[in-house]
Design a protein around this motif. Structure first.
Motif, mmCIF file in Angstrom:
data_model
loop_
_atom_site.group_PDB
_atom_site.id
_atom_site.type_symbol
_atom_site.label_atom_id
_atom_site.label_comp_id
_atom_site.label_asym_id
_atom_site.label_seq_id
_atom_site.Cartn_x
_atom_site.Cartn_y
_atom_site.Cartn_z
ATOM 1 N N ILE A 109 4.726 11.995 4.872
ATOM 2 C CA ILE A 109 5.011 11.665 6.102
ATOM 3 C C ILE A 109 3.350 12.633 6.642
ATOM 4 O O ILE A 109 3.058 12.822 7.046
ATOM 5 C CB ILE A 109 6.142 11.518 7.095
ATOM 6 N N MET A 110 3.156 14.203 5.239
ATOM 7 C CA MET A 110 2.139 14.720 5.947
ATOM 8 C C MET A 110 1.059 14.856 4.635
ATOM 9 O O MET A 110 1.779 14.668 3.767
ATOM 10 C CB MET A 110 3.335 15.694 5.353
ATOM 11 N N MET A 111 0.366 14.135 5.108
ATOM 12 C CA MET A 111 -0.721 13.699 4.278
ATOM 13 C C MET A 111 -1.642 14.613 5.404
ATOM 14 O O MET A 111 -2.052 14.913 6.298
ATOM 15 C CB MET A 111 -1.525 12.479 3.937
ATOM 16 N N PRO A 112 -3.282 14.715 3.953
ATOM 17 C CA PRO A 112 -4.642 14.713 5.031
ATOM 18 C C PRO A 112 -4.949 14.082 5.804
ATOM 19 O O PRO A 112 -4.739 12.458 5.059
ATOM 20 C CB PRO A 112 -5.147 15.556 3.690
ATOM 21 N N TYR A 113 -5.843 14.302 6.842
ATOM 22 C CA TYR A 113 -7.151 13.525 7.842
ATOM 23 C C TYR A 113 -5.629 12.913 8.667
ATOM 24 O O TYR A 113 -6.430 12.476 9.741
ATOM 25 C CB TYR A 113 -7.641 12.600 6.934
ATOM 26 N N ALA A 114 -4.906 11.938 7.773
ATOM 27 C CA ALA A 114 -3.800 10.790 8.713
ATOM 28 C C ALA A 114 -2.524 11.276 8.062
ATOM 29 O O ALA A 114 -2.728 10.897 7.030
ATOM 30 C CB ALA A 114 -4.255 9.835 9.406
ATOM 31 N N SER A 115 -1.559 11.655 9.534
ATOM 32 C CA SER A 115 -0.262 11.462 8.920
ATOM 33 C C SER A 115 0.582 10.310 8.611
ATOM 34 O O SER A 115 -0.036 9.366 8.915
ATOM 35 C CB SER A 115 0.874 12.733 9.558
ATOM 36 N N ILE B 62 -1.558 -0.925 -3.669
ATOM 37 C CA ILE B 62 -2.742 -0.277 -3.659
ATOM 38 C C ILE B 62 -2.751 1.167 -3.221
ATOM 39 O O ILE B 62 -1.551 1.708 -2.539
ATOM 40 C CB ILE B 62 -3.756 -0.872 -2.403
ATOM 41 N N ALA B 63 -3.413 2.476 -4.280
ATOM 42 C CA ALA B 63 -2.717 3.934 -3.949
ATOM 43 C C ALA B 63 -3.224 4.117 -3.538
ATOM 44 O O ALA B 63 -4.934 4.060 -3.820
ATOM 45 C CB ALA B 63 -2.229 3.828 -5.394
ATOM 46 N N THR B 64 -3.218 5.228 -2.233
ATOM 47 C CA THR B 64 -4.610 6.383 -2.004
ATOM 48 C C THR B 64 -3.163 7.662 -1.694
ATOM 49 O O THR B 64 -2.534 7.746 -1.705
ATOM 50 C CB THR B 64 -4.269 5.280 -0.422
ATOM 51 N N ILE B 65 -4.343 8.517 -1.606
ATOM 52 C CA ILE B 65 -4.206 9.564 -1.750
ATOM 53 C C ILE B 65 -4.137 10.156 -0.663
ATOM 54 O O ILE B 65 -3.874 11.170 -0.595
ATOM 55 C CB ILE B 65 -4.721 10.763 -2.278
ATOM 56 N N ASP B 66 -4.526 9.595 1.042
ATOM 57 C CA ASP B 66 -4.412 10.306 2.367
ATOM 58 C C ASP B 66 -4.757 9.474 2.956
ATOM 59 O O ASP B 66 -4.540 8.389 2.614
ATOM 60 C CB ASP B 66 -6.091 11.454 2.209
ATOM 61 N N GLY B 67 -4.390 9.642 4.330
ATOM 62 C CA GLY B 67 -4.257 8.679 5.609
ATOM 63 C C GLY B 67 -5.710 8.520 5.779
ATOM 64 O O GLY B 67 -5.709 6.988 5.893
ATOM 65 N N ARG B 68 -6.630 8.900 6.089
ATOM 66 C CA ARG B 68 -8.188 8.263 5.689
ATOM 67 C C ARG B 68 -8.661 7.067 4.596
ATOM 68 O O ARG B 68 -8.261 5.879 5.215
ATOM 69 C CB ARG B 68 -9.084 9.495 5.849
ATOM 70 N N LEU C 37 0.650 -1.250 0.110
ATOM 71 C CA LEU C 37 -0.154 0.293 -0.098
ATOM 72 C C LEU C 37 0.544 1.288 -0.008
ATOM 73 O O LEU C 37 1.417 1.294 0.508
ATOM 74 C CB LEU C 37 -0.703 0.006 1.368
ATOM 75 N N VAL C 38 0.821 2.288 -1.310
ATOM 76 C CA VAL C 38 1.427 3.202 -0.843
ATOM 77 C C VAL C 38 0.548 4.550 -0.690
ATOM 78 O O VAL C 38 -0.630 4.812 -1.196
ATOM 79 C CB VAL C 38 1.852 4.044 -2.704
ATOM 80 N N ALA C 39 0.835 5.413 0.510
ATOM 81 C CA ALA C 39 0.069 6.202 0.413
ATOM 82 C C ALA C 39 0.873 7.604 0.910
ATOM 83 O O ALA C 39 1.741 7.958 0.443
ATOM 84 C CB ALA C 39 -0.517 6.021 2.528
ATOM 85 N N GLU C 40 0.245 8.511 -1.069
ATOM 86 C CA GLU C 40 0.561 9.680 -0.873
ATOM 87 C C GLU C 40 0.761 11.147 -1.564
ATOM 88 O O GLU C 40 -0.462 10.421 -2.774
ATOM 89 C CB GLU C 40 2.023 9.113 -2.027
ATOM 90 N N ASP C 41 -0.004 11.902 -1.125
ATOM 91 C CA ASP C 41 -0.445 13.315 -1.412
ATOM 92 C C ASP C 41 -0.306 13.848 -2.680
ATOM 93 O O ASP C 41 -1.036 14.360 -3.115
ATOM 94 C CB ASP C 41 -0.689 14.419 -0.345
ATOM 95 N N GLU C 42 0.741 13.459 -3.125
ATOM 96 C CA GLU C 42 1.140 14.641 -4.404
ATOM 97 C C GLU C 42 1.335 13.047 -5.555
ATOM 98 O O GLU C 42 1.131 12.533 -6.195
ATOM 99 C CB GLU C 42 3.052 15.070 -4.678
ATOM 100 N N PRO C 43 -0.265 13.408 -6.590
ATOM 101 C CA PRO C 43 -1.157 12.136 -7.359
ATOM 102 C C PRO C 43 0.684 12.075 -8.487
ATOM 103 O O PRO C 43 0.560 10.878 -8.694
ATOM 104 C CB PRO C 43 -2.237 13.358 -7.749
#
Length: 122
Positions: free
Chosen positions: A52-58, A28-34, A4-10
């Motif tokens: 480390i820095m993402m919306p909703y959950a870091s 599994i690509a996700t755009i924010d912590g939630r 799973l990759v969580a990264e807010d920069e598309p």
């Protein structure tokens, strides 16, 4: 193996996703912590890579959640911040690795392989 990759920069998220898929991983690509928390619960990944820095959950919050669960899912933290305090907090929460942005996709790939080998999941 499922990552799973969580990264807010598309653009960075898509680049990491393509590199890992090319390496043979299910991604599994996700755009924010939630979204990441939801997918961790439903998809049960073998590894999490999180900004480390993402919306909703870091990424730090994700690390704490992952390390409190029954299944100790390894996590690699990505961050543009090189502050020693943040790096130390990530490791104290249980992060398995920390990569400072910008980074080479080949370096990320090698760190994923090394971590999975060390944990007996390769």
């Amino acid at each position: 193996m499922k990552i799973l990759v969580a990264e807010d920069e598309p653009m960075l998220l898509k680049t990491i996703e393509l590199k890992l898929k090319k390496e043979g991983y299910e991604v599994i690509a996700t755009i924010d912590g939630r979204e990441a928390i939801s997918k961790i619960e439903s998809e049960q990944p073998d590894l999490v890579i999180s900004d480390i820095m993402m919306p909703y959950a870091s990424g730090l919050e994700l690390t704490a959640i992952l390390k409190k669960g029954e299944k100790q899912i390894p996590i690699i933290i990505l961050s543009a911040m090189e502050q020693e305090k943040v790096v130390m907090e990530a490791f104290e929460l249980g992060a398995d690795d920390y990569i400072t942005k910008p980074f080479s996709l080949n370096e990320l790939s090698i760190r994923v392989k090394r971590l999975m080998t060390r944990l007996g999941k390769s």
